[in-house]
Enzyme design. Structure first.
Site, PDB file in Angstrom:
ATOM      1  NE  ARG A  34     -41.680-100.624  64.444  1.00 42.53           N
ATOM      2  CZ  ARG A  34     -41.371-101.508  65.373  1.00 42.53           C
ATOM      3  NH1 ARG A  34     -41.440-101.187  66.653  1.00 42.53           N
ATOM      4  NH2 ARG A  34     -40.974-102.727  65.060  1.00 42.53           N
ATOM      5  CG  ASP A  35     -46.585 -93.536  70.158  1.00 47.53           C
ATOM      6  OD1 ASP A  35     -47.403 -93.746  71.067  1.00 47.53           O
ATOM      7  OD2 ASP A  35     -46.339 -92.390  69.696  1.00 47.53           O
ATOM      8  CG  ASN A  93     -51.338 -92.687  79.764  1.00 47.03           C
ATOM      9  OD1 ASN A  93     -50.825 -92.889  80.864  1.00 47.03           O
ATOM     10  ND2 ASN A  93     -50.608 -92.428  78.686  1.00 47.03           N
ATOM     11  CD  GLU A 101     -51.485 -87.131  73.318  1.00 48.67           C
ATOM     12  OE1 GLU A 101     -51.540 -87.205  72.076  1.00 48.67           O
ATOM     13  OE2 GLU A 101     -50.432 -87.083  73.967  1.00 48.67           O
ATOM     14  CG  HIS A 106     -53.662 -96.330  73.627  1.00 48.82           C
ATOM     15  ND1 HIS A 106     -54.825 -95.579  73.676  1.00 48.82           N
ATOM     16  CD2 HIS A 106     -52.685 -95.502  74.083  1.00 48.82           C
ATOM     17  CE1 HIS A 106     -54.554 -94.364  74.128  1.00 48.82           C
ATOM     18  NE2 HIS A 106     -53.249 -94.295  74.404  1.00 48.82           N
TER      19      HIS A 106
HETATM   20  P1  DGP Z   1     -52.081 -91.487  75.223  1.00 48.09           P
HETATM   21  O1  DGP Z   1     -51.613 -90.194  75.806  1.00 48.09           O
HETATM   22  O2  DGP Z   1     -51.834 -92.651  76.157  1.00 48.09           O
HETATM   23  O3  DGP Z   1     -53.519 -91.435  74.754  1.00 48.09           O
HETATM   24  O4  DGP Z   1     -51.151 -91.779  73.984  1.00 48.09           O
HETATM   25  C1  DGP Z   1     -51.544 -91.660  72.651  1.00 48.09           C
HETATM   26  C2  DGP Z   1     -50.366 -92.016  71.801  1.00 48.09           C
HETATM   27  O5  DGP Z   1     -50.800 -92.167  70.467  1.00 48.09           O
HETATM   28  C3  DGP Z   1     -49.225 -91.000  71.784  1.00 48.09           C
HETATM   29  O6  DGP Z   1     -48.040 -91.604  72.303  1.00 48.09           O
HETATM   30  C4  DGP Z   1     -49.032 -90.637  70.325  1.00 48.09           C
HETATM   31  C5  DGP Z   1     -49.781 -91.727  69.592  1.00 48.09           C
HETATM   32  N1  DGP Z   1     -50.436 -91.297  68.364  1.00 48.09           N
HETATM   33  C6  DGP Z   1     -51.264 -90.229  68.212  1.00 48.09           C
HETATM   34  N2  DGP Z   1     -51.736 -90.180  66.952  1.00 48.09           N
HETATM   35  C7  DGP Z   1     -51.197 -91.253  66.307  1.00 48.09           C
HETATM   36  C8  DGP Z   1     -51.321 -91.748  64.981  1.00 48.09           C
HETATM   37  O7  DGP Z   1     -52.033 -91.200  64.128  1.00 48.09           O
HETATM   38  N3  DGP Z   1     -50.610 -92.862  64.684  1.00 48.09           N
HETATM   39  C9  DGP Z   1     -49.812 -93.500  65.603  1.00 48.09           C
HETATM   40  N4  DGP Z   1     -49.148 -94.590  65.205  1.00 48.09           N
HETATM   41  N5  DGP Z   1     -49.693 -93.058  66.863  1.00 48.09           N
HETATM   42  C10 DGP Z   1     -50.376 -91.950  67.202  1.00 48.09           C
END
Ligand code: DGP
Length: 123
Positions: A34-35, A93, A101, A106
């Protein structure tokens, strides 16, 4: 282009078990969790277990087995999350213009509500 993978990115740490996650599905080649900052009722991240920065890196350099395993994991997550019927969005992305990010490939699986048009119009 040569892809430069940072082994200290957050998702690499999740794969090594150094940071906790809420796992939805795991297979030989993929992990789905999960995000941390969900943008819809369903917001799951599917990542390959191999060290790939982005979709273009993965599809150029991963083995057939890794690619099949990763894509099947996406289908499995959609089934487990129950988003197939009402629909969902799969987003990956990449790089600066893609506003990526975390530099480990992913795919966001987002659903559970109407997501409106894909891109906001430029103002
Ligand atoms: P992107 O911008 O596509 O690289 O999205 C990165 C996503 O990762 C963002 O929606 C938030 C998520 N995210 C960042 N840090 C963590 C983490 O430590 N754990 C989880 N489960 N998600 C994270």
């Amino acid at each position: 282009m040569a892809f430069d993978y940072d082994p200290n990115n957050i998702f690499a740490k999740i794969l090594r078990g150094e940071i906790p996650n809420t796992t939805v599905y795991e297979s030989e080649h993929a992990l789905a969790f999960r995000d941390l900052y969900p943008q819809a009722p369903t917001h799951v991240l599917v990542i390959p277990k191999g060290a790939y920065v982005s979709m273009d890196h993965f599809t150029q350099e991963a083995s057939d087995a890794e690619i099949v395993g990763f894509m099947r994991a996406i289908g499995k997550v959609c089934e487990l999350e129950g988003v197939s019927e009402d629909g969902f969005r799969a987003i990956s992305n990449a790089g600066e213009n893609g506003v990526q990010e975390v530099p480990h490939l992913h795919v966001h699986i987002i659903g559970g509500r109407n997501l409106s048009r894909m891109l906001a119009k430029e103002t």
